[in-house]
Design a protein around this motif. Sequence first.
Motif, PDB file in Angstrom:
ATOM      1  N   LYS A 119       0.834  -1.210   0.000  1.00  0.00           N
ATOM      2  CA  LYS A 119       0.000   0.000   0.000  1.00  0.00           C
ATOM      3  C   LYS A 119       0.863   1.253   0.000  1.00  0.00           C
ATOM      4  N   ALA A 120       2.094   1.120   0.510  1.00  0.00           N
ATOM      5  CA  ALA A 120       3.001   2.267   0.531  1.00  0.00           C
ATOM      6  C   ALA A 120       3.365   2.719  -0.883  1.00  0.00           C
ATOM      7  N   LEU A 121       3.242   1.821  -1.871  1.00  0.00           N
ATOM      8  CA  LEU A 121       3.582   2.180  -3.250  1.00  0.00           C
ATOM      9  C   LEU A 121       2.626   3.232  -3.807  1.00  0.00           C
ATOM     10  N   GLU A 122       1.424   3.317  -3.233  1.00  0.00           N
ATOM     11  CA  GLU A 122       0.445   4.293  -3.708  1.00  0.00           C
ATOM     12  C   GLU A 122       0.904   5.724  -3.465  1.00  0.00           C
ATOM     13  N   GLU A 123       1.832   5.921  -2.521  1.00  0.00           N
ATOM     14  CA  GLU A 123       2.306   7.255  -2.187  1.00  0.00           C
ATOM     15  C   GLU A 123       3.514   7.677  -3.016  1.00  0.00           C
ATOM     16  N   LEU A 124       4.044   6.768  -3.833  1.00  0.00           N
ATOM     17  CA  LEU A 124       5.242   7.097  -4.585  1.00  0.00           C
ATOM     18  C   LEU A 124       4.910   7.983  -5.778  1.00  0.00           C
ATOM     19  N   PRO A 125       5.691   9.036  -5.987  1.00  0.00           N
ATOM     20  CA  PRO A 125       5.447   9.913  -7.157  1.00  0.00           C
ATOM     21  C   PRO A 125       5.887   9.242  -8.440  1.00  0.00           C
ATOM     22  N   ARG A 126       5.140   9.456  -9.515  1.00  0.00           N
ATOM     23  CA  ARG A 126       5.458   8.857 -10.804  1.00  0.00           C
ATOM     24  C   ARG A 126       6.344   9.717 -11.702  1.00  0.00           C
ATOM     25  N   PRO A 127       6.404  11.033 -11.526  1.00  0.00           N
ATOM     26  CA  PRO A 127       7.268  11.811 -12.435  1.00  0.00           C
ATOM     27  C   PRO A 127       8.751  11.501 -12.200  1.00  0.00           C
ATOM     28  N   HIS A 128       9.583  11.964 -13.165  1.00  0.00           N
ATOM     29  CA  HIS A 128      11.027  11.899 -12.973  1.00  0.00           C
ATOM     30  C   HIS A 128      11.386  12.779 -11.772  1.00  0.00           C
ATOM     31  N   PRO A 129      12.421  12.454 -11.005  1.00  0.00           N
ATOM     32  CA  PRO A 129      13.356  11.357 -11.248  1.00  0.00           C
ATOM     33  C   PRO A 129      12.979  10.044 -10.545  1.00  0.00           C
TER      34      PRO A 129
ATOM     35  N   LEU B 212      15.965  11.579  -4.695  1.00  0.00           N
ATOM     36  CA  LEU B 212      14.707  10.845  -4.707  1.00  0.00           C
ATOM     37  C   LEU B 212      13.811  11.347  -3.584  1.00  0.00           C
ATOM     38  N   SER B 213      12.511  11.173  -3.770  1.00  0.00           N
ATOM     39  CA  SER B 213      11.549  11.644  -2.769  1.00  0.00           C
ATOM     40  C   SER B 213      11.668  10.814  -1.489  1.00  0.00           C
ATOM     41  N   THR B 214      11.203  11.396  -0.390  1.00  0.00           N
ATOM     42  CA  THR B 214      11.206  10.687   0.894  1.00  0.00           C
ATOM     43  C   THR B 214      10.376   9.406   0.843  1.00  0.00           C
ATOM     44  N   PRO B 215       9.166   9.406   0.229  1.00  0.00           N
ATOM     45  CA  PRO B 215       8.418   8.143   0.124  1.00  0.00           C
ATOM     46  C   PRO B 215       9.184   7.055  -0.617  1.00  0.00           C
ATOM     47  N   SER B 216       9.939   7.416  -1.658  1.00  0.00           N
ATOM     48  CA  SER B 216      10.731   6.423  -2.388  1.00  0.00           C
ATOM     49  C   SER B 216      11.787   5.805  -1.478  1.00  0.00           C
ATOM     50  N   LEU B 217      12.506   6.649  -0.760  1.00  0.00           N
ATOM     51  CA  LEU B 217      13.556   6.157   0.119  1.00  0.00           C
ATOM     52  C   LEU B 217      12.994   5.288   1.232  1.00  0.00           C
ATOM     53  N   HIS B 218      11.804   5.630   1.708  1.00  0.00           N
ATOM     54  CA  HIS B 218      11.174   4.825   2.749  1.00  0.00           C
ATOM     55  C   HIS B 218      10.790   3.430   2.248  1.00  0.00           C
ATOM     56  N   CYS B 219      10.677   3.269   0.927  1.00  0.00           N
ATOM     57  CA  CYS B 219      10.296   1.976   0.344  1.00  0.00           C
ATOM     58  C   CYS B 219      11.510   1.127  -0.051  1.00  0.00           C
TER      59      CYS B 219
END
Length: 325
Positions: A193-203, A273-280
């Motif tokens: 479910k955490a993947l739903e918070e990940l941004p899709r744009p670059h980078p 990278l965004s904080t949500p990405s790093l958290h995943c």
Amino acid sequence: MPLLNNDSLKIRHSLFDAVSLAQTVAPLYSLKIDNACLLHRGFNDSYRISTPEANYLLRLYRCDWRNKEEILAEIHLLHYLKQQGLPVSESLMQQKGDFVFTIEAPEGTRYGALFTWAQGNIPLQLNPEQLQTLGTLLARIHLISDKFSLPLTRPIWNEQALIFRPFQILTQHFPQQQSSFDALSSKFFEKAKALEELPRPHPDYGLIHGDFLRVNFFENGSSQFTLFDFDFSGYAYRIFDLATFKWSLQATEKDPEGDFHIFLESYQNLITLSTPSLHCLGLFIAIRQLWVWSLNVEYGDDFRRLNDHQFRHYHQTLLELLENT
């Protein structure tokens, strides 16, 4: 002794003699063959081709693995990265201008391509300078591929490909372990479910290497690398590449956390990278291991014959990886 009719027998993965294969392919590139040998048999078969002038890597794709468009997309990406100054092994053009050749194997059509040989060896231990170099190289791959203007026919490594389909494959081949997979998949989908918070744009999202392990880059003795095997390249969250590299450090290095910090710091000097990405990061390590397990079961006979002890080992490993996310 009875002679059986083999008309109904199916061949999953044929293996060609290295020298005869090299001699068959050589005229396409106007090469004189000195020797050839099989290096690796897996999702693709890799052969070293030796000529008086140089060595080359011949890759023969499985007939049920990649189509011609996907292979050409990988080759076009490698050429673009090379043009932009990245140290990658690239495909050679044939005399008639093609990059991919076709062989009719017993199991069906197989495609092949010839690549430049990567100089050096697999680094056994990575020092800080090498970790910094690799972090920079991966960031440059991500940045430069964002500028590639042509659409590429490459896999999309989304939740369907990395979680749903792997569980389908595993439950199909291990039906007696249905209850174990039900419990494991429930934990995976809850974490996912955490993947739903990940941004899709670059980078955060874009083309990735897909298999950024030390077996896929050679070092020449002075912290200079050549990257190769972009066969898993596709569209995904970039944290997938970082998770793959961190997992490889955990298996081989004395201080994997410290080493990854050096690598990540170098990467983030170019890409934040965004904080949500790093958290995943931990979640993608678990996802990658699930995905790799399913690929090995689907395409490798050894993983279909796991005994109960081996199955419990893989199952427990995934549970532990999930707990660390």
